[in-house]
Structure formats: structure tokens, C-alpha cells
Design a protein around this motif. Structure first.
Motif, PDB file in Angstrom:
ATOM      1  N   GLY A   1      15.502  11.636   4.808  1.00 13.26           N
ATOM      2  CA  GLY A   1      14.569  12.276   5.725  1.00 13.26           C
ATOM      3  C   GLY A   1      13.231  12.559   5.072  1.00 13.26           C
ATOM      4  N   PRO A   2      12.251  13.021   5.864  1.00 11.90           N
ATOM      5  CA  PRO A   2      10.903  13.256   5.341  1.00 11.90           C
ATOM      6  C   PRO A   2      10.837  14.336   4.268  1.00 11.90           C
ATOM      7  N   LYS A   3      11.598  15.425   4.409  1.00 16.86           N
ATOM      8  CA  LYS A   3      11.540  16.492   3.414  1.00 16.86           C
ATOM      9  C   LYS A   3      12.128  16.031   2.087  1.00 16.86           C
ATOM     10  N   THR A   4      13.261  15.336   2.147  1.00 20.06           N
ATOM     11  CA  THR A   4      13.864  14.810   0.919  1.00 20.06           C
ATOM     12  C   THR A   4      12.944  13.797   0.266  1.00 20.06           C
ATOM     13  N   THR A   5      12.334  12.940   1.072  1.00 18.55           N
ATOM     14  CA  THR A   5      11.412  11.940   0.540  1.00 18.55           C
ATOM     15  C   THR A   5      10.234  12.601  -0.160  1.00 18.55           C
ATOM     16  N   GLU A   6       9.679  13.640   0.441  1.00 14.19           N
ATOM     17  CA  GLU A   6       8.548  14.343  -0.176  1.00 14.19           C
ATOM     18  C   GLU A   6       8.942  14.934  -1.527  1.00 14.19           C
TER      19      GLU A   6
ATOM     20  N   PHE B   1      21.748  14.078  -6.324  1.00 17.62           N
ATOM     21  CA  PHE B   1      21.972  15.200  -5.405  1.00 17.62           C
ATOM     22  C   PHE B   1      21.056  15.067  -4.193  1.00 17.62           C
ATOM     23  N   ARG B   2      19.769  14.778  -4.433  1.00 23.74           N
ATOM     24  CA  ARG B   2      18.841  14.616  -3.313  1.00 23.74           C
ATOM     25  C   ARG B   2      19.234  13.418  -2.454  1.00 23.74           C
ATOM     26  N   GLY B   3      19.664  12.342  -3.097  1.00 22.48           N
ATOM     27  CA  GLY B   3      20.074  11.170  -2.331  1.00 22.48           C
ATOM     28  C   GLY B   3      21.316  11.414  -1.496  1.00 22.48           C
ATOM     29  N   LEU B   4      22.269  12.140  -2.069  1.00 22.80           N
ATOM     30  CA  LEU B   4      23.537  12.375  -1.396  1.00 22.80           C
ATOM     31  C   LEU B   4      23.380  13.313  -0.207  1.00 22.80           C
ATOM     32  N   PHE B   5      22.649  14.403  -0.412  1.00 29.21           N
ATOM     33  CA  PHE B   5      22.575  15.419   0.636  1.00 29.21           C
ATOM     34  C   PHE B   5      21.313  15.313   1.497  1.00 29.21           C
ATOM     35  N   GLY B   6      20.513  14.300   1.240  1.00 29.53           N
ATOM     36  CA  GLY B   6      19.341  14.069   2.080  1.00 29.53           C
ATOM     37  C   GLY B   6      19.549  12.961   3.082  1.00 29.53           C
ATOM     38  N   SER B   7      20.762  12.428   3.171  1.00 23.36           N
ATOM     39  CA  SER B   7      21.029  11.292   4.054  1.00 23.36           C
ATOM     40  C   SER B   7      20.939  11.698   5.522  1.00 23.36           C
ATOM     41  N   GLN B   8      20.531  10.733   6.361  1.00 27.76           N
ATOM     42  CA  GLN B   8      20.392  10.964   7.792  1.00 27.76           C
ATOM     43  C   GLN B   8      20.939   9.774   8.562  1.00 27.76           C
TER      44      GLN B   8
ATOM     45  N   ASN C   1       0.796  -1.235   0.000  1.00 30.62           N
ATOM     46  CA  ASN C   1       0.000   0.000   0.000  1.00 30.62           C
ATOM     47  C   ASN C   1       0.829   1.287   0.000  1.00 30.62           C
ATOM     48  N   LYS C   2       1.902   1.302  -0.794  1.00 30.57           N
ATOM     49  CA  LYS C   2       2.664   2.537  -0.998  1.00 30.57           C
ATOM     50  C   LYS C   2       2.968   2.692  -2.494  1.00 30.57           C
ATOM     51  N   PRO C   3       1.931   2.849  -3.329  1.00 30.05           N
ATOM     52  CA  PRO C   3       2.179   2.892  -4.779  1.00 30.05           C
ATOM     53  C   PRO C   3       3.061   4.050  -5.210  1.00 30.05           C
ATOM     54  N   ASP C   4       2.986   5.206  -4.507  1.00 30.29           N
ATOM     55  CA  ASP C   4       3.842   6.325  -4.883  1.00 30.29           C
ATOM     56  C   ASP C   4       5.306   6.007  -4.601  1.00 30.29           C
ATOM     57  N   TYR C   5       5.588   5.280  -3.520  1.00 29.01           N
ATOM     58  CA  TYR C   5       6.948   4.838  -3.218  1.00 29.01           C
ATOM     59  C   TYR C   5       7.380   3.773  -4.233  1.00 29.01           C
ATOM     60  N   LEU C   6       6.518   2.808  -4.475  1.00 31.47           N
ATOM     61  CA  LEU C   6       6.850   1.724  -5.402  1.00 31.47           C
ATOM     62  C   LEU C   6       7.157   2.270  -6.797  1.00 31.47           C
ATOM     63  N   ARG C   7       6.476   3.312  -7.176  1.00 26.82           N
ATOM     64  CA  ARG C   7       6.751   3.923  -8.486  1.00 26.82           C
ATOM     65  C   ARG C   7       8.207   4.368  -8.572  1.00 26.82           C
TER      66      ARG C   7
ATOM     67  N   TRP D   1      11.795   7.859   3.498  1.00 24.17           N
ATOM     68  CA  TRP D   1      11.249   7.962   4.855  1.00 24.17           C
ATOM     69  C   TRP D   1       9.780   7.568   4.900  1.00 24.17           C
ATOM     70  N   HIS D   2       9.391   6.914   5.981  1.00 21.07           N
ATOM     71  CA  HIS D   2       7.982   6.668   6.283  1.00 21.07           C
ATOM     72  C   HIS D   2       7.860   6.455   7.788  1.00 21.07           C
ATOM     73  N   PRO D   3       6.672   6.607   8.352  1.00 18.78           N
ATOM     74  CA  PRO D   3       6.515   6.398   9.798  1.00 18.78           C
ATOM     75  C   PRO D   3       6.895   4.975  10.187  1.00 18.78           C
ATOM     76  N   PHE D   4       7.348   4.810  11.439  1.00 17.35           N
ATOM     77  CA  PHE D   4       7.708   3.491  11.938  1.00 17.35           C
ATOM     78  C   PHE D   4       6.499   2.563  11.936  1.00 17.35           C
ATOM     79  N   LEU D   5       6.760   1.288  11.637  1.00 22.87           N
ATOM     80  CA  LEU D   5       5.728   0.265  11.731  1.00 22.87           C
ATOM     81  C   LEU D   5       5.619  -0.224  13.171  1.00 22.87           C
ATOM     82  N   SER D   6       4.517  -0.866  13.478  1.00 32.96           N
ATOM     83  CA  SER D   6       4.312  -1.399  14.827  1.00 32.96           C
ATOM     84  C   SER D   6       5.380  -2.435  15.160  1.00 32.96           C
ATOM     85  N   ARG D   7       5.925  -2.343  16.368  1.00 31.00           N
ATOM     86  CA  ARG D   7       6.931  -3.297  16.847  1.00 31.00           C
ATOM     87  C   ARG D   7       6.319  -4.341  17.797  1.00 31.00           C
TER      88      ARG D   7
END
Length: 273
Positions: A128-133, A143-150, A17-23, A234-240
Motif C-alpha cells: 500500500g501507499p503508506k508502506t511504500t512511503e 516485516f514491512r513487506g509481510l504486513f504491508g500486503s494488500q 522516471n522512478k529513481p527512488d523506486y529503482l534504488r 505502490w504507485h498511481p495507476f497508469l493510463s489504460r
């Protein structure tokens, strides 16, 4: 382009259920300098939006895409991966997730160090979330991958081919930092271990458990550093909630030297496999 090799390669992509990510993941497959022979999407019960996205991407990704789906009955990653591996045609399985953007040389780097009797564990770059968006809205750029690392993952974005090959058998191989989104196995070795342990449900430990079970059976592991780059969106943590129970299964595999799980892939294989 495709590089000549004497084995076939399946890229296995897990999603839910993350088609935008899968794309973004599938677009990164289309950009590979060396293509896999097929993509198998292991879909843990997504809605029809994911199926439609996969259908649309078939005209963009220049290799066949299989969509292996089962109904949503909760987090069943081990089960859907087993079903996808059973359906795979490749002799060598490159494994990632549908929230990963693959570096252009991901397939090339993995296949360059593929060797019978070995599995491979790689690393990932946390975005991070901003780079992911920005990536989801405007597409990926290095460039986004290199400088968006966390989270201290900046070094994982560098590719130095010769150094990665040199370190593959010399880097720490204790399998303490296993990333299910960046792994590679020979399909026959997975089947010998009976695939993923389907007693592991919910988040956590399925990737470490299968690696230790294969190691117990004599398969050695390489670490792919400075290559096989994978950018984790980035995405929210899943249930542990199930993590402790899953880790107990993992610990038992390590301490008891278990080489084959009981509840695994064999139920999906025909007699010829």
C-alpha cells in the motif's frame, strides 16, 4: 554469494522516471543469496536522474549493470525490453520492474526450477501507499513487506522452497495470471518468438501476449508459488487508453495460434544472435 550453475543469468529491470523506486529494486539485487551474472536496466526514456542513480548503484550492486535507454516517445515497454534482451549476455532472463523489491531468494528460487523448454510465471505482493512511503524513506524490511500486503496478496509473501518446486508443474498453468514483473525465459526462446510485440504500445497485455505466443510455439510454462517473492511498491495507476487495442492483439495471438510477431526483437540483433 554465487551458486554454481551451468547457464548464465541476466536480471532485466524495466524502469521509467522512478529513481527512488529503482534504488530499492537495485538494493534488493545486492541482497540476493544467489546473484545474477548481470543486471540490464531497460529504461523507457527516463531523465538524467535515473542514469545518475544507476551510476551510483554500480558501487553497491556486486555484478555489472548495463543501462539500455532510448528517448521518451511515450509508453514503449515492449520496445525497450527488446533492446535490453538484445543487449543481454545471459542465457536465462529473469524479468522484473523497477518498482519491485525482490525477496532475498528471488534469483535462487527462479534458477532452481529453470528448465529448457519451459518459461516461468511468478506472483507479487501488493504494498500500500503508506508502506511504500516508509520503504522509500527508510528502506525495505521483510516485516514491512509481510504486513504491508494488500488486495489479498498476503500469501504471496511466504516462501516454502520445496513446495514451490513441487507445485511448479502442478499449479494451474493456463497463464491467466501473468505478471510481467516476475517472469523468466530462456533467451533463445524469446528470440525464436521474435521477442515482445512492438505493436503493443501503452499499458497492458504485452506480457500475456508474449507468453501465449511462446506457448503456441511449444514452450511450456511453470508457475512459481511460495518462492521468487516480489514486493510491488505502490504507485498511481497508469493510463489504460491503449488497453483495449492491446488486448485485441493478445486475443488474436491466442485464437490464431501465432508463434512469432512481425514487429519484434530481430531488428536489434546482429547476425551472430
Amino acid at each position: 554469494m554465487k551458486r554454481k550453475r551451468d547457464f548464465t543469468v541476466t536480471l532485466l529491470v524495466s524502469t521509467y522516471n522512478k529513481p527512488d523506486y529503482l534504488r530499492q529494486t537495485l538494493l534488493s539485487v545486492a541482497r540476493q543469496t544467489v546473484l545474477p551474472d548481470e543486471v540490464v536496466v531497460a529504461d523507457d526514456g527516463s531523465t538524467d536522474e535515473t542514469r545518475q542513480l544507476i551510476d551510483d548503484m554500480r558501487s553497491i550492486v556486486p555484478v555489472p549493470i548495463q543501462h539500455v535507454w532510448h528517448p521518451d516517445t511515450g509508453f514503449r515497454l515492449s520496445e525497450i525490453r527488446n533492446k535490453a534482451i538484445a543487449a543481454a549476455k545471459g542465457e536465462y532472463i529473469l524479468q522484473t520492474d523497477g518498482d519491485i523489491v525482490l525477496g532475498r531468494h528471488f534469483v535462487a528460487d527462479h534458477t532452481a526450477i529453470a528448465e529448457h523448454g519451459w518459461l516461468v510465471c511468478g506472483s507479487r505482493v501488493y504494498l500500500g501507499p503508506k508502506t511504500t512511503e516508509r520503504i522509500l524513506n527508510k528502506g525495505f524490511s521483510r516485516f514491512r513487506g509481510l504486513f504491508g500486503s494488500q488486495h489479498g496478496s498476503f500469501a504471496n509473501s511466504f516462501r516454502i522452497g520445496w513446495l514451490g518446486r513441487y507445485l511448479s508443474k502442478r499449479y494451474d498453468r493456463k497463464a491467466t495470471h501473468i505478471r510481467g514483473c516476475n517472469m523468466a525465459f530462456w533467451r533463445q526462446d524469446l528470440i525464436a518468438a521474435n521477442g515482445y510485440n512492438e505493436d503493443i504500445v501503452g499499458y497492458g497485455a504485452e506480457d500475456g501476449e508474449i507468453v501465449h505466443r511462446m506457448r503456441n510455439g511449444g514452450v511450456k510454462n511453470k508457475m512459481l508459488k511460495f518462492g521468487g517473492i516480489a514486493y510491488h511498491l505502490w504507485h498511481p495507476f497508469l493510463s489504460r487508453d491503449r488497453l483495449a487495442a492491446n488486448q485485441n492483439i493478445h486475443t488474436r495471438t491466442k485464437t490464431e495460434g501465432i508463434t512469432r510477431c512481425e514487429n519484434g526483437i530481430d531488428k536489434y540483433l546482429n547476425d551472430k544472435q
